[in-house]
Design a protein around this motif. Structure first.
Motif, short mmCIF file in Angstrom:
data_model
loop_
_atom_site.label_atom_id
_atom_site.label_comp_id
_atom_site.label_asym_id
_atom_site.label_seq_id
_atom_site.Cartn_x
_atom_site.Cartn_y
_atom_site.Cartn_z
N PRO B 428 0.79 -1.23 0.00
CA PRO B 428 0.00 0.00 0.00
C PRO B 428 0.83 1.28 0.00
CG PRO B 428 -0.88 -1.57 1.56
CD PRO B 428 0.41 -2.14 1.07
N TRP B 431 1.95 1.79 -3.40
CA TRP B 431 0.77 2.14 -4.22
C TRP B 431 0.44 3.62 -4.06
CZ3 TRP B 431 -2.71 -0.44 -7.47
CH2 TRP B 431 -3.95 0.19 -7.67
N ARG B 432 0.38 4.05 -2.77
CA ARG B 432 0.06 5.46 -2.52
C ARG B 432 1.17 6.37 -3.00
NH1 ARG B 432 -1.58 3.34 2.71
NH2 ARG B 432 0.44 4.01 3.48
N LEU B 437 1.09 8.09 -11.55
CA LEU B 437 0.00 7.13 -11.44
C LEU B 437 -0.27 6.40 -12.73
CD1 LEU B 437 -2.10 9.27 -9.07
CD2 LEU B 437 -1.20 7.02 -8.55
N SER B 465 -4.65 11.80 -5.52
CA SER B 465 -5.38 10.53 -5.45
C SER B 465 -6.48 10.60 -4.40
CB SER B 465 -4.42 9.40 -5.11
OG SER B 465 -4.04 9.51 -3.75
N HIS B 467 -6.84 8.61 -1.96
CA HIS B 467 -6.21 8.42 -0.64
C HIS B 467 -5.86 9.77 -0.01
CE1 HIS B 467 -5.71 4.24 -2.03
NE2 HIS B 467 -5.43 3.92 -0.77
N VAL B 468 -5.29 10.64 -0.81
CA VAL B 468 -4.87 11.95 -0.29
C VAL B 468 -6.08 12.85 -0.06
CG1 VAL B 468 -3.50 14.00 -0.79
CG2 VAL B 468 -2.61 11.74 -1.38
#
Ligand code: SF4
Lengths: 256, 494
Positions: B428, B431-432, B437, B465, B467-468
């Motif tokens: 992860p 990934w992050r 990307l 993203s 996530h952010v």
């Protein structure tokens, strides 16, 4: 194919699984989905360790790889809260195919527990939150494209249109061939680009002919495919582009 | 004329991509298929509106499952009852053996000419070519098959073999091959073909037909058709040879009506067909017509290996209605010949790999967007999309390895791509952290991104993203809110 689903009462907390396409290409749609849920008084937990449901490898036949990726996701939802997925295809993957992927493995029970807690966003808003929307936008004609996975795998042909129908100023217009695939199909579009292109061309024509001013969909794969086709032709000077948007963003925008 | 130039090609499953390209570039083919399939879809929709479709499908699926569960026993029962009725039964392991049996039966009668009712199994084993090589002419009597044969083609659909041709093309073919006049008058053409065929029925030494349902309980062969050619084929010549795949057996006579109802409605939207033949014996003493000899050839040709796999077994439920093709968005656009196989479309993609091996057919299971339309309409509820995925798995070398040619599609490049995708998606923080990307996604598109962008603009990764965005959102809305146990903030992106 689809069985009757019994819906739980509205919970206090839910998990949100954002999907990889949304994470990378349409993050705003994910955030808007979260806000729609929060507005219903639900606390939304977004596990930061999430990546991808594993579907691309699964449908390509690479099940060992898909299983490893899916396994990592199974860990992220330990509490018995619903898992909300703003995509029919990832939702379908988790609800239906996790069981197949983990059948006969030590993770089977965990996979089934995740599977039965998975809800597609529009499904959850309608059937669990019983959401009531107040439209604040201008009058507009909109066409809905429901993805094949939402329609057939999850049996959710109606939830998107039902939400749109709550918007007082929005006229939902029918496209011919509404139930026909847009041609995305994950790696299908890459493996058979010409057939896929023929399919998305028909889809863009149908959307155009519907008289809609924009289209919405609850799947970012379809969105990427259809909007990409419109844009490509627009750039080539062949037609006007019809704007497309994830339904979460559209609903949030018009009601906030 | 497009239809005729097609006859010069030999279509093969290996050339799926090229054939799809050609078909997509042929406006006539595309228009013919689109129109025909739209019509068939509408007909099916209309005819089922007054039925409890789901209940009937459930019943049909269960009848087929029951028959398959007892398949070996039912086949023996069928054989015993057929023999008791005077129908001779023959077993063929593959197409070649089946051809040989039929040829020898013809030769034993000194037959020079054979008239055929429509039979996809005989197409599957290339019976006509085999007989031709032995000096026996075989003439197709189903109107569509007849046209396709005149045009030196193979069927492009299992129910409507000549569906790829429009009226003008048919007129041109008949004019060129049989000397009829150029016309758009369908009645004239039908009458002309009937007249041409009638003489041949009378002169034929042997009639060969397929079978829709073989009833174990009574030793009865059921034949569904609309033109009467099936009845002529099985009643006029002195010998009738029926040929069928071993999966067509059903247990009881009372299993037939629901399956028949599903078959005709799913295929052409008809409540019943014009003819429904039930053949249970040769001509009996004192009867005025019917063949003196009736034979049944039971063909395996890969079916028993499908039978041994509990997932793939579902393939054998098929009653050959063609609804999956009619509703398939891929078939509708590329047509049947593109597949290069006897059975095209979704059913072909799950059946042909067993007959030809995955080396030859590896592009077929992937030629589907998995939209699910085929599974939705299949009258016996075959989970076609799941079977397509299973065969993709076999082709990628990650299945059970019991399909001919398993692993044929596995390539070092593709394996490496999925492995790196797997690595990224199970790490992860990487990934992050992968700020480029697009790079994250280049591994999802293993071979060719190029053709995607020939038809669409390429998707642009967002600057931030999800996530952010979520972290920022949480910081704004509830600064003190605790993050879940498993989800620590991603340091890389602050
Ligand atoms: S797979 Fe189903 S829909 Fe397709 S031909 Fe067979 S029975 Fe009909």
């Amino acid at each position: 194919m689809t069985s009757v689903k019994l819906y739980p009462p509205k919970p206090q907390k839910v998990y949100f699984f954002g999907t990889c396409l949304i994470d990378v290409f349409y993050p705003q749609a994910g955030l808007d989905g979260i806000r729609l849920l929060e507005r219903e008084g639900i606390e939304v937990i977004f596990p930061q360790e999430q990546t991808c449901c594993g579907q691309p490898a699964y449908t390509s036949g690479y099940h060992d790889e898909a299983r490893k990726v899916a396994e990592a996701q199974l860990e992220l939802f330990p509490e018995p809260w619903p898992i909300i997925v703003p995509s029919g295809s990832c939702g379908g993957m988790m609800r239906t195919h996790y069981a197949q992927l983990f059948a006969g493995t030590p993770r089977e029970a965990q996979a089934l527990s995740v599977a039965e807690r998975v809800f597609e966003l529009t499904e959850f808003l309608i059937h669990v939150c019983h959401v009531v929307l107040t439209d604040k936008g201008q009058p507009e004609r909109v066409a809905m494209h429901t993805s094949c996975s939402a329609r057939r795998e999850m049996g959710l042909a109606e939830t998107g249109p039902k939400l749109l129908a709550q918007l007082g100023q929005v006229e939902l217009v029918e496209q011919v061939r509404a139930a026909e695939c847009c041609g995305f199909g994950g790696t299908f579009a890459v493996r058979h680009p010409e057939v896929s292109a023929a399919m998305v061309e028909d889809k863009t024509q149908a959307l155009e002919a519907s008289g809609a001013e924009r289209f919405v969909t609850s799947d970012c794969g379809c969105l990427m495919n259809i909007a990409g086709r419109f844009e490509h032709q627009h750039l080539a000077g062949e037609r006007d582009s019809l704007a497309g948007e994830h339904i979460a963003s559209y609903l949030w925008r018009r009601t906030s | 004329m497009s239809a005729q130039s097609d006859s010069l090609h030999t279509f093969t499953p290996q050339a799926f991509h090229r054939q799809a390209h050609d078909a997509l570039g042929n406006p006539q083919i595309r228009a013919n298929f689109r129109r025909a399939m739209d019509g068939l879809m509408a007909k099916r929709r209309d005819v089922f509106s007054d039925w409890d479709l789901e209940t009937l499908r459930e019943l049909g699926a269960n009848i087929r499952l029951r028959a398959l569960a007892k398949l070996p026993t039912l086949l023996e029962q069928l054989e015993a009852n057929c023999e008791a009725n005077g129908i001779r039964v023959h077993w063929a392991e593959d197409g070649e053996q089946a051809c040989r049996i039929i040829r020898e039966l013809c030769e034993a009668r000194g037959a020079k000419s054979v008239i055929k009712g429509k039979s996809m199994v005989s197409e599957e084993m290339h019976l006509n070519a085999h007989l031709e090589a032995a000096g026996i002419t075989a003439l197709e009597s189903d109107l569509g098959e007849y046209l396709v044969q005149l045009n030196e083609q193979t069927p492009s659909h299992i129910i409507m073999p000549a569906i790829h041709l429009n009226t003008d093309e048919i007129s041109a073919i008949m004019q060129a091959k049989t000397g009829t006049k150029k016309t758009r008058d369908v009645d004239y053409m039908t009458a002309a073909a009937r007249a041409q065929l009638r003489e041949r029925f009378m002169a034929a030494d042997v009639g060969i037909s397929g079978v829709n349902f073989a009833v174990a309980e009574t030793g009865t062969l059921c034949l569904v058709e609309n033109e009467g050619n099936g009845r002529m084929t099985t009643a006029v010549p002195p010998m009738h040879i029926a040929v069928t795949g071993i999966e067509k057996v059903v247990e009881r006579l009372r299993d037939v009506p629901p399956l028949y109802a599903l078959l005709t409605r799913s295929a052409t939207g008809q409540h019943v067909t014009t003819y429904f033949n039930m053949i249970s014996s040769p001509r009996k003493p004192g009867e005025r017509d019917g063949p003196e000899e009736v034979h049944l050839v039971l063909v395996d040709n890969g079916r028993s290996s499908i039978y041994q796999d509990d997932e793939l077994l579902d393939t054998l439920r098929c009653i050959r209605c063609g609804a999956c093709m009619n509703h398939c968005p891929v078939y509708t656009r590329v047509g049947g010949h593109t597949y290069g196989t006897t059975y095209p479309g979704p059913i072909g993609s799950i059946l042909m790999p067993h007959m030809l091996g995955l080396e030859a057919t590896k592009d077929l299971p992937s030629a589907s967007s998995l939209c699910g339309a085929c599974g939705e309409v299949c009258p016996v509820k075959i989970p076609i999309p799941d079977l397509l995925v299973r065969l993709r798995k076999e082709a990628a070398g990650e299945g059970r390895g019991n399909v001919k040619g398993a692993g044929a599609k596995r390539s070092r490049k593709e394996v490496a791509a999925w492995k790196s995708w797997q690595w990224l998606a199970t790490h992860p923080s990487a990934w992050r952290g992968s700020t480029k990307l697009a790079g994250k996604f280049s591994v999802l598109t293993p071979s060719r991104l190029g053709p995607w962008t020939d038809h669409r603009t390429s998707p642009k990764p967002a600057k931030t993203s999800l996530h952010v965005l979520v972290q920022q959102h949480q910081a704004q809305t509830a600064p003190s809110a605790k993050l879940p146990a498993k989800g620590g903030p991603a340091k890389e992106e602050s």
